[in-house]
Write a protein that holds these residues in place. Structure first.
Motif, PDB file in Angstrom:
ATOM      1  N   GLY A 114       0.988  -1.377  -0.092  1.00 61.36           N
ATOM      2  CA  GLY A 114       0.029   0.095  -0.580  1.00 61.36           C
ATOM      3  C   GLY A 114       0.624   1.102  -0.568  1.00 61.36           C
ATOM      4  N   PRO A 115      -0.069   2.195   0.052  1.00 60.06           N
ATOM      5  CA  PRO A 115       1.072   3.896  -0.186  1.00 60.06           C
ATOM      6  C   PRO A 115       1.452   4.288   1.322  1.00 60.06           C
ATOM      7  CG  PRO A 115      -1.373   4.268  -0.629  1.00 60.06           C
ATOM      8  CD  PRO A 115      -1.488   2.916  -0.015  1.00 60.06           C
ATOM      9  N   ASN A 116       2.837   4.831   0.856  1.00 61.93           N
ATOM     10  CA  ASN A 116       3.489   5.573   2.381  1.00 61.93           C
ATOM     11  C   ASN A 116       1.854   5.974   2.795  1.00 61.93           C
ATOM     12  OD1 ASN A 116       5.804   4.563   1.955  1.00 61.93           O
ATOM     13  ND2 ASN A 116       6.284   6.040   1.188  1.00 61.93           N
ATOM     14  N   GLY A 117       1.600   5.295   4.337  1.00 60.19           N
ATOM     15  CA  GLY A 117       0.559   5.962   5.144  1.00 60.19           C
ATOM     16  C   GLY A 117      -0.153   5.697   5.646  1.00 60.19           C
ATOM     17  N   ALA A 118      -0.737   4.383   4.815  1.00 59.17           N
ATOM     18  CA  ALA A 118      -1.757   3.401   4.134  1.00 59.17           C
ATOM     19  C   ALA A 118      -1.665   2.553   5.818  1.00 59.17           C
ATOM     20  CB  ALA A 118      -1.233   2.178   3.403  1.00 59.17           C
ATOM     21  N   GLY A 119      -0.816   2.559   6.838  1.00 60.08           N
ATOM     22  CA  GLY A 119      -0.914   1.931   8.000  1.00 60.08           C
ATOM     23  C   GLY A 119      -0.807   0.631   8.811  1.00 60.08           C
ATOM     24  N   LYS A 120       0.917   0.474   7.291  1.00 60.31           N
ATOM     25  CA  LYS A 120       1.477  -1.083   7.339  1.00 60.31           C
ATOM     26  C   LYS A 120       2.376  -1.234   8.591  1.00 60.31           C
ATOM     27  CE  LYS A 120       3.180  -0.070   3.326  1.00 60.31           C
ATOM     28  NZ  LYS A 120       3.117   1.307   2.989  1.00 60.31           N
ATOM     29  N   SER A 121       3.295  -0.228   9.075  1.00 64.33           N
ATOM     30  CA  SER A 121       4.071  -0.147   9.466  1.00 64.33           C
ATOM     31  C   SER A 121       3.169  -0.216  10.919  1.00 64.33           C
ATOM     32  CB  SER A 121       4.863   0.919   9.651  1.00 64.33           C
ATOM     33  OG  SER A 121       5.942   0.406   8.225  1.00 64.33           O
ATOM     34  N   THR A 122       2.671   0.572  11.466  1.00 61.01           N
ATOM     35  CA  THR A 122       1.896   0.802  12.233  1.00 61.01           C
ATOM     36  C   THR A 122       1.173  -1.012  12.237  1.00 61.01           C
ATOM     37  OG1 THR A 122       1.332   2.610  12.080  1.00 61.01           O
ATOM     38  CG2 THR A 122      -0.572   1.783  13.712  1.00 61.01           C
ATOM     39  N   LEU A 123       0.711  -1.385  11.776  1.00 63.08           N
ATOM     40  CA  LEU A 123       0.253  -3.018  11.871  1.00 63.08           C
ATOM     41  C   LEU A 123       1.475  -3.958  12.149  1.00 63.08           C
ATOM     42  CD1 LEU A 123      -2.155  -4.863  12.242  1.00 63.08           C
ATOM     43  CD2 LEU A 123      -1.201  -4.916   9.075  1.00 63.08           C
ATOM     44  N   LEU A 124       2.178  -4.080  12.112  1.00 59.03           N
ATOM     45  CA  LEU A 124       3.213  -4.245  12.223  1.00 59.03           C
ATOM     46  C   LEU A 124       3.945  -4.427  13.482  1.00 59.03           C
ATOM     47  CD1 LEU A 124       5.253  -5.012   9.026  1.00 59.03           C
ATOM     48  CD2 LEU A 124       3.877  -6.051   9.667  1.00 59.03           C
ATOM     49  N   LEU A 125       3.506  -3.293  13.891  1.00 59.12           N
ATOM     50  CA  LEU A 125       4.193  -2.579  15.412  1.00 59.12           C
ATOM     51  C   LEU A 125       2.783  -3.382  16.208  1.00 59.12           C
ATOM     52  CD1 LEU A 125       5.911   0.650  15.099  1.00 59.12           C
ATOM     53  CD2 LEU A 125       6.786  -2.031  15.428  1.00 59.12           C
ATOM     54  N   HIS A 126       1.917  -3.466  16.277  1.00 56.02           N
ATOM     55  CA  HIS A 126       0.518  -3.916  17.155  1.00 56.02           C
ATOM     56  C   HIS A 126       0.790  -5.747  16.955  1.00 56.02           C
ATOM     57  CE1 HIS A 126      -1.549  -0.520  16.818  1.00 56.02           C
ATOM     58  NE2 HIS A 126      -2.160  -1.305  17.613  1.00 56.02           N
ATOM     59  N   LEU A 127       1.842  -5.937  16.423  1.00 55.30           N
ATOM     60  CA  LEU A 127       1.485  -7.820  16.441  1.00 55.30           C
ATOM     61  C   LEU A 127       3.255  -8.412  17.366  1.00 55.30           C
ATOM     62  CD1 LEU A 127       2.075  -8.623  12.589  1.00 55.30           C
ATOM     63  CD2 LEU A 127       0.172  -9.041  14.539  1.00 55.30           C
ATOM     64  N   ASN A 128       3.970  -7.522  18.193  1.00 55.18           N
ATOM     65  CA  ASN A 128       4.566  -8.123  19.212  1.00 55.18           C
ATOM     66  C   ASN A 128       3.572  -7.183  20.652  1.00 55.18           C
ATOM     67  OD1 ASN A 128       6.858  -6.021  18.314  1.00 55.18           O
ATOM     68  ND2 ASN A 128       8.381  -7.308  18.344  1.00 55.18           N
ATOM     69  N   GLY A 129       3.319  -6.363  20.261  1.00 56.30           N
ATOM     70  CA  GLY A 129       2.805  -5.515  21.435  1.00 56.30           C
ATOM     71  C   GLY A 129       3.865  -4.024  20.995  1.00 56.30           C
ATOM     72  N   ILE A 130       4.366  -3.865  20.768  1.00 58.69           N
ATOM     73  CA  ILE A 130       5.031  -2.563  20.497  1.00 58.69           C
ATOM     74  C   ILE A 130       4.318  -1.135  20.154  1.00 58.69           C
ATOM     75  CG2 ILE A 130       6.703  -0.929  19.716  1.00 58.69           C
ATOM     76  CD1 ILE A 130       8.184  -2.993  18.845  1.00 58.69           C
ATOM     77  N   LEU A 131       2.923  -1.306  19.512  1.00 64.01           N
ATOM     78  CA  LEU A 131       1.572   0.003  19.896  1.00 64.01           C
ATOM     79  C   LEU A 131       0.655  -0.862  20.235  1.00 64.01           C
ATOM     80  CD1 LEU A 131       2.639   1.623  16.889  1.00 64.01           C
ATOM     81  CD2 LEU A 131       2.739   2.526  18.875  1.00 64.01           C
ATOM     82  N   SER A 132      -0.536  -0.481  21.375  1.00 64.41           N
ATOM     83  CA  SER A 132      -1.005  -1.231  21.130  1.00 64.41           C
ATOM     84  C   SER A 132      -2.577  -0.790  21.124  1.00 64.41           C
ATOM     85  CB  SER A 132      -1.074  -2.261  22.557  1.00 64.41           C
ATOM     86  OG  SER A 132      -2.280  -2.034  23.435  1.00 64.41           O
ATOM     87  N   GLY A 133      -3.672  -0.990  19.950  1.00 63.58           N
ATOM     88  CA  GLY A 133      -4.920   0.136  19.717  1.00 63.58           C
ATOM     89  C   GLY A 133      -5.766  -0.945  20.648  1.00 63.58           C
ATOM     90  N   GLN A 134      -7.286  -0.173  20.023  1.00 61.46           N
ATOM     91  CA  GLN A 134      -8.733  -0.783  20.210  1.00 61.46           C
ATOM     92  C   GLN A 134      -8.965  -2.150  19.413  1.00 61.46           C
ATOM     93  OE1 GLN A 134      -8.520   2.256  21.176  1.00 61.46           O
ATOM     94  NE2 GLN A 134      -8.953   1.027  23.330  1.00 61.46           N
ATOM     95  N   GLY A 135      -9.430  -3.427  19.769  1.00 63.81           N
ATOM     96  CA  GLY A 135      -8.937  -4.317  19.263  1.00 63.81           C
ATOM     97  C   GLY A 135      -8.960  -5.950  19.737  1.00 63.81           C
ATOM     98  N   ARG A 136      -8.793  -6.796  18.877  1.00 65.16           N
ATOM     99  CA  ARG A 136      -7.806  -7.976  19.793  1.00 65.16           C
ATOM    100  C   ARG A 136      -6.875  -8.632  18.381  1.00 65.16           C
ATOM    101  NH1 ARG A 136      -9.735 -13.298  21.515  1.00 65.16           N
ATOM    102  NH2 ARG A 136      -8.655 -14.276  22.030  1.00 65.16           N
ATOM    103  N   VAL A 137      -5.338  -8.517  19.046  1.00 74.78           N
ATOM    104  CA  VAL A 137      -4.756  -9.434  18.622  1.00 74.78           C
ATOM    105  C   VAL A 137      -4.094 -10.504  19.135  1.00 74.78           C
ATOM    106  CG1 VAL A 137      -2.196  -9.052  17.416  1.00 74.78           C
ATOM    107  CG2 VAL A 137      -3.736  -6.673  17.557  1.00 74.78           C
ATOM    108  N   THR A 138      -4.084 -11.608  18.040  1.00 75.31           N
ATOM    109  CA  THR A 138      -3.749 -13.079  19.061  1.00 75.31           C
ATOM    110  C   THR A 138      -2.298 -13.372  17.907  1.00 75.31           C
ATOM    111  OG1 THR A 138      -5.951 -12.667  19.496  1.00 75.31           O
ATOM    112  CG2 THR A 138      -3.916 -14.798  19.690  1.00 75.31           C
ATOM    113  N   VAL A 139      -1.484 -14.170  18.460  1.00 78.25           N
ATOM    114  CA  VAL A 139      -0.515 -14.924  17.417  1.00 78.25           C
ATOM    115  C   VAL A 139      -0.168 -16.408  18.256  1.00 78.25           C
ATOM    116  CG1 VAL A 139       0.989 -12.149  16.723  1.00 78.25           C
ATOM    117  CG2 VAL A 139       1.878 -13.950  19.442  1.00 78.25           C
ATOM    118  N   CYS A 140      -0.030 -16.960  17.416  1.00 78.41           N
ATOM    119  CA  CYS A 140       0.315 -18.502  18.221  1.00 78.41           C
ATOM    120  C   CYS A 140      -1.126 -19.121  18.740  1.00 78.41           C
ATOM    121  CB  CYS A 140       1.501 -18.525  18.368  1.00 78.41           C
ATOM    122  SG  CYS A 140       2.507 -17.773  16.721  1.00 78.41           S
ATOM    123  N   GLY A 141      -2.183 -18.100  18.724  1.00 76.24           N
ATOM    124  CA  GLY A 141      -2.979 -18.578  20.422  1.00 76.24           C
ATOM    125  C   GLY A 141      -2.876 -17.416  21.391  1.00 76.24           C
ATOM    126  N   LEU A 142      -1.894 -16.985  21.233  1.00 69.90           N
ATOM    127  CA  LEU A 142      -1.985 -15.912  23.091  1.00 69.90           C
ATOM    128  C   LEU A 142      -2.128 -14.845  22.025  1.00 69.90           C
ATOM    129  CD1 LEU A 142       2.325 -16.365  23.470  1.00 69.90           C
ATOM    130  CD2 LEU A 142      -0.596 -17.247  25.133  1.00 69.90           C
TER     131      LEU A 142
END
Length: 236
Positions: free
Chosen positions: A38-66
């Protein structure tokens, strides 16, 4: 069976009020190799940073069942290896060995096991023999491979990469693509390099303005010129 990555209704705004993610939902099965484009500013890096808890937003993220939440962060971070766009953000020790050993040492592993992990991670990125080298004296391509090794030494189940080929010359890029193709784990890579995406990642997720706007087989989406154009992407 649990998914490697499960994102549900994820929204996130930065402190300045910019809404970077809007109700994102994404599931990735074990072993899948997925591109996030996606273009710059689409939210890609922001999404990646949620996958190991560097950022944390509203909603639910689960990795490998955790669930990604405070009490699980150390386990989540061992399971999800995040490789930043700039390897200098990842390499900060006196030698390559110290950089790659950092994670396993932090996990409290025995010295012999740490050494085994370092050897095997460096072998995986074809950098055996570099243990005593100083990371910041290496080329961009070598640094990128060492950054990946620092993550592989933790034995992650999921590898998350932000712009893996950015700043690499053609030979280093080719070496990296080969290396990523050989790694057996689940992979999610954010990239503007659509030629790499076509070659390496069979599934493609397109983001724009904080939302997922398309998700399907890479070959099929890359043929849809109207779709690519609408979201600031150029056919490779």
């Amino acid at each position: 069976m649990h998914h490697s990555i499960e994102v549900r209704n994820l929204s996130f705004s930065y402190p300045d009020g910019h809404e970077a993610l809007k109700d994102v939902a994404l599931s990735i099965a074990p072993g899948e190799k997925v591109a996030l484009v996606g273009p710059n500013g689409a939210g890609k890096s922001t999404l990646l940073l949620h996958l190991n808890g560097i950022l944390s937003g509203q909603g639910r993220v689960t990795v490998c069942g955790l669930t990604v939440e405070q009490k699980n962060l150390s386990r989540v971070r061992a399971m999800v290896g995040l490789v930043f766009q700039n390897p200098d953000d990842q390499l900060f020790s006196p030698t390559v060995f110290d950089d790659v050993a950092f994670g396993p040492l932090y996990q409290g592993l025995e010295p012999a096991e740490v050494e085994r992990r370092v050897d095997s991670a460096l072998a995986a990125v074809r950098m055996t023999g570099y243990t005593r080298r100083v990371s910041h004296h290496l080329s961009a391509g070598e640094k990128k491979r060492i950054a990946i090794a620092t993550v592989l030494s933790m034995n992650p189940e999921v590898l998350v990469l932000d712009e893996p080929t950015a700043g690499l010359d053609p030979r280093a890029r080719r070496t990296l693509i080969k290396l990523l193709r050989d790694l057996p784990m689940t992979m999610l890579a954010a990239s503007h390099d659509l030629a790499m995406v076509r070659e390496l990642l069979p599934r493609m997720v397109i983001m724009d303005e904080g939302r997922i706007v398309a998700d399907g087989p890479t070959g099929k989406l890359l043929k849809d010129e109207k779709l690519l154009e609408a979201h600031g992407l150029e056919k490779p």
